[in-house]
Design a protein around this motif. Structure first.
Motif, short mmCIF file in Angstrom:
data_model
loop_
_atom_site.label_atom_id
_atom_site.label_comp_id
_atom_site.label_asym_id
_atom_site.label_seq_id
_atom_site.Cartn_x
_atom_site.Cartn_y
_atom_site.Cartn_z
N VAL A 75 -5.21 3.10 -8.90
CA VAL A 75 -6.19 2.19 -8.33
C VAL A 75 -6.00 2.14 -6.81
CG1 VAL A 75 -6.29 0.78 -10.41
CG2 VAL A 75 -4.65 0.21 -8.60
N LEU A 76 -6.99 1.65 -6.12
CA LEU A 76 -6.91 1.52 -4.67
C LEU A 76 -5.88 0.46 -4.29
CD1 LEU A 76 -10.73 1.51 -3.81
CD2 LEU A 76 -9.12 3.43 -3.60
N SER A 77 -5.31 0.60 -3.11
CA SER A 77 -4.32 -0.37 -2.63
C SER A 77 -4.91 -1.77 -2.58
CB SER A 77 -3.81 0.04 -1.24
OG SER A 77 -3.11 1.25 -1.30
N SER A 78 -6.16 -1.87 -2.15
CA SER A 78 -6.80 -3.19 -2.07
C SER A 78 -6.94 -3.82 -3.45
CB SER A 78 -8.18 -3.06 -1.41
OG SER A 78 -9.01 -2.17 -2.14
N GLU A 79 -7.29 -3.00 -4.47
CA GLU A 79 -7.38 -3.51 -5.84
C GLU A 79 -6.02 -3.98 -6.34
OE1 GLU A 79 -10.47 -1.37 -8.58
OE2 GLU A 79 -9.43 0.18 -7.42
N MET A 80 -4.98 -3.22 -5.98
CA MET A 80 -3.63 -3.58 -6.38
C MET A 80 -3.22 -4.93 -5.79
SD MET A 80 -0.75 -2.87 -7.91
CE MET A 80 -0.94 -1.14 -8.33
N LEU A 81 -3.49 -5.10 -4.49
CA LEU A 81 -3.13 -6.36 -3.82
C LEU A 81 -3.87 -7.54 -4.43
CD1 LEU A 81 -2.96 -5.24 -0.08
CD2 LEU A 81 -1.05 -5.94 -1.52
N ASP A 82 -5.16 -7.36 -4.70
CA ASP A 82 -5.95 -8.43 -5.30
C ASP A 82 -5.42 -8.80 -6.68
OD1 ASP A 82 -7.63 -8.61 -3.12
OD2 ASP A 82 -9.19 -7.32 -3.97
N ALA A 83 -5.07 -7.80 -7.46
CA ALA A 83 -4.58 -8.05 -8.82
C ALA A 83 -3.22 -8.74 -8.81
CB ALA A 83 -4.51 -6.74 -9.60
N LEU A 84 -2.33 -8.31 -7.92
CA LEU A 84 -1.02 -8.96 -7.81
C LEU A 84 -1.16 -10.42 -7.39
CD1 LEU A 84 1.07 -6.12 -6.12
CD2 LEU A 84 1.34 -6.97 -8.46
N GLU A 85 -2.05 -10.68 -6.43
CA GLU A 85 -2.27 -12.05 -6.00
C GLU A 85 -2.85 -12.88 -7.14
OE1 GLU A 85 -2.36 -15.50 -3.88
OE2 GLU A 85 -1.28 -13.64 -3.49
N SER A 86 -3.75 -12.29 -7.91
CA SER A 86 -4.34 -12.99 -9.05
C SER A 86 -3.28 -13.35 -10.09
CB SER A 86 -5.43 -12.12 -9.69
OG SER A 86 -6.02 -12.76 -10.80
N LEU A 87 -2.36 -12.42 -10.36
CA LEU A 87 -1.29 -12.69 -11.32
C LEU A 87 -0.37 -13.80 -10.83
CD1 LEU A 87 -0.44 -9.04 -12.42
CD2 LEU A 87 -1.44 -10.83 -13.86
N ARG A 88 -0.15 -13.85 -9.52
CA ARG A 88 0.64 -14.96 -8.96
C ARG A 88 -0.07 -16.28 -9.22
NH1 ARG A 88 1.00 -11.70 -4.26
NH2 ARG A 88 3.01 -10.66 -4.02
N ARG A 89 -1.37 -16.31 -8.98
CA ARG A 89 -2.12 -17.55 -9.18
C ARG A 89 -2.13 -17.98 -10.65
NH1 ARG A 89 -7.53 -16.68 -5.42
NH2 ARG A 89 -6.44 -16.26 -3.45
N ARG A 90 -1.93 -17.01 -11.54
CA ARG A 90 -1.89 -17.33 -12.97
C ARG A 90 -0.47 -17.68 -13.42
NH1 ARG A 90 -6.84 -15.19 -15.18
NH2 ARG A 90 -7.60 -13.33 -14.10
N SER A 91 0.50 -17.67 -12.52
CA SER A 91 1.90 -18.00 -12.81
C SER A 91 2.52 -17.02 -13.80
CB SER A 91 2.00 -19.43 -13.38
OG SER A 91 1.42 -20.36 -12.50
N LEU A 92 2.06 -15.76 -13.80
CA LEU A 92 2.57 -14.75 -14.72
C LEU A 92 3.53 -13.77 -14.05
CD1 LEU A 92 -0.61 -13.87 -16.80
CD2 LEU A 92 1.46 -14.98 -17.63
N LEU A 93 3.60 -13.80 -12.74
CA LEU A 93 4.36 -12.80 -12.00
C LEU A 93 5.59 -13.43 -11.37
CD1 LEU A 93 3.84 -9.76 -11.44
CD2 LEU A 93 2.93 -10.44 -9.22
#
Length: 445
Positions: free
Chosen positions: A399-417
């Motif tokens: 995946v693109l770096s931007s997609e990766m960053l967005d997904a990692l931030e989303s997982l943080r917001r979900r308290s899963l990471l």
């Protein structure tokens, strides 16, 4: 306040009001409610549970309502007695006439019929102290975040019991439904409560309804809780995307967070709303509190309640489940049933037992976007924390770096990471329970 202090308080009230003492059945019902038992769980010798539920308990709540001057029920018994004890401790016990009991609160209005029963609460003193300070400082929007079972709702309930004397209105509304109420319905409900049955013209738009709400939140000091806010968000997308027709809830958060008023809106959620992210950056009086593992001493109280053996092994079991209160309760109940309470025997046989925890994790994992799911599986099969670049190189197709960053931030917001810092690098990993669940899912594919 323990149960003996509660019974002593009630006995004193009965004497002051020249009433007969509580009988043995009434005392037994109070004790079992205090410990968190449901009516169906109550085993009182000589009395069927149906009789207790339909006749004895309602008559008891009616009596205690008359004695305390407050509407007492199974749900709020503990709340009423704790606050009454506080007020009696700070006020003269008798008026010149010698009979009047101090009122519980100064005209506080309670509207929380759908709040859950949380009669047993462990720990979280640090979080409660933080929230108390925020309330005293006039914070307008507070978000309690964390994984399923970490104790967000229980903490919010206890917050009400501990600090409701600060507010004129305490209003609890749960969004934990298959179909949460549209914003117009919620606003009309709140406005009716705060305005003493104001009839809302259907032609008034949401913006005007929000303006009215802010007006009443300014006129009255209110504690408003919206529980399970994550139910407004859609599945299959990054964190914070609202379901169709629920996007205007974001405007509620923006207006309540930005306006000056005397009230406090508390959200509980698995996911951090985007509006909260933006408001925290630019606005004072807005904060998020992420709940972490339960303190060891408090977690041990759960095991004591379930009469588990091998106390020297308790900390190991707590660590394996990352101090998640609900997970610990599920495991403790299983241990009592299938291992005669022996923690040692369980640890010799199992690394982790998931049981009903799997369903809770399924609900949360099922909401993830495709990229988030790929990241989670990548982390699950890695035995050590990994970098962002290692994750990206593992995912296929990449995946693109931007997609990766967005997904990692989303997982943080979900308290899963879980994030670990090492040599100026951010490394990512998962909690053991989440890793176990995902490995089971991966093998089942």
């Amino acid at each position: 306040m323990d149960i003996q202090a509660a019974l002593t308080l009630l006995e004193n009230l009965m004497v002051e009001q020249e009433r007969e003492d509580l009988n043995s059945l009434q005392r037994e019902i109070i004790c079992k409610c205090w410990s968190g038992q449901t009516y169906d769980d109550m085993e009182i010798q000589g009395y069927a549970s149906g009789y207790v539920k339909k006749y004895a308990a309602p008559n008891l709540w009616k009596l205690l309502s008359e004695v305390t001057g407050e509407a007492v029920s199974k749900k709020n018994l503990k709340i009423v007695l704790i606050e009454l004890q506080k007020r009696r401790s700070s006020c003269p016990e008798e008026t010149p006439e010698g009979k009047e009991v101090p009122k519980l609160m100064n005209n506080t209005h309670f509207c929380w019929a759908d709040a859950p029963d949380v009669l047993v609460f462990f720990g979280r003193e640090k979080e409660l102290a933080t929230l108390e300070q925020m309330i005293k400082q006039g914070y307008r929007l507070v978000t309690l975040l964390g994984m399923r079972g970490i104790g967000k709702t229980a903490l919010a309930v206890h917050l009400c019991t501990r600090f409701f004397g600060e507010f004129e209105y305490v209003i609890w509304r749960s969004l934990d439904r298959q179909l949460p109420p549209p914003l117009t319905e919620l606003l009309d409900d709140l406005l009716q409560v705060l305005s003493d049955k104001l009839q809302i013209d259907n032609s008034i738009n949401i913006g005007d309804r929000l303006t009215l709400l802010i007006k009443y939140l300014s006129q009255h000091r209110c504690l408003l809780i919206l529980d399970a806010y994550e139910n407004l968000f859609s599945s299959g997308k990054l964190a914070g995307h609202y379901l169709k027709d629920y996007e205007n809830y974001g405007e509620l958060l923006r207006r309540v967070g930005a306006a000056k008023h005397n009230s406090c809106l508390v959200l509980t959620s698995w996911e951090k709303p985007r509006e909260v992210v933006f408001l925290e950056r630019d606005t004072q009086g807005i904060v998020s509190v992420k709940l972490e593992a339960l303190e060891t001493a408090a977690a041990k109280e759960i095991f004591k309640q379930h009469n588990l053996a091998d106390e020297d092994k308790w900390e190991e079991l707590i660590d394996r489940y990352e101090g998640n209160p609900l997970a610990l309760k599920i495991v403790a109940a299983m241990l009592q049933k299938d291992y005669a309470g022996s923690v040692s025997n369980f640890l010799e046989e199992f690394t982790l037992f998931l049981g009903d925890i799997q369903y809770l994790l399924y609900q949360q994992f099922n909401r993830l976007s495709e990229v988030e799911q790929k990241i989670m599986y990548c982390l699950a099969i890695s035995q050590t924390p990994v970098t962002r670049h290692q994750i990206r190189d593992t995912i296929q197709p990449q995946v693109l770096s931007s997609e990766m960053l967005d997904a990692l931030e989303s997982l943080r917001r979900r308290s899963l990471l879980e994030t670990v810092k090492a040599e100026s690098k951010a490394l990512f990993t998962l909690q053991p329970v989440v890793r176990k669940y995902l490995n089971l899912q991966f093998r089942g594919r």
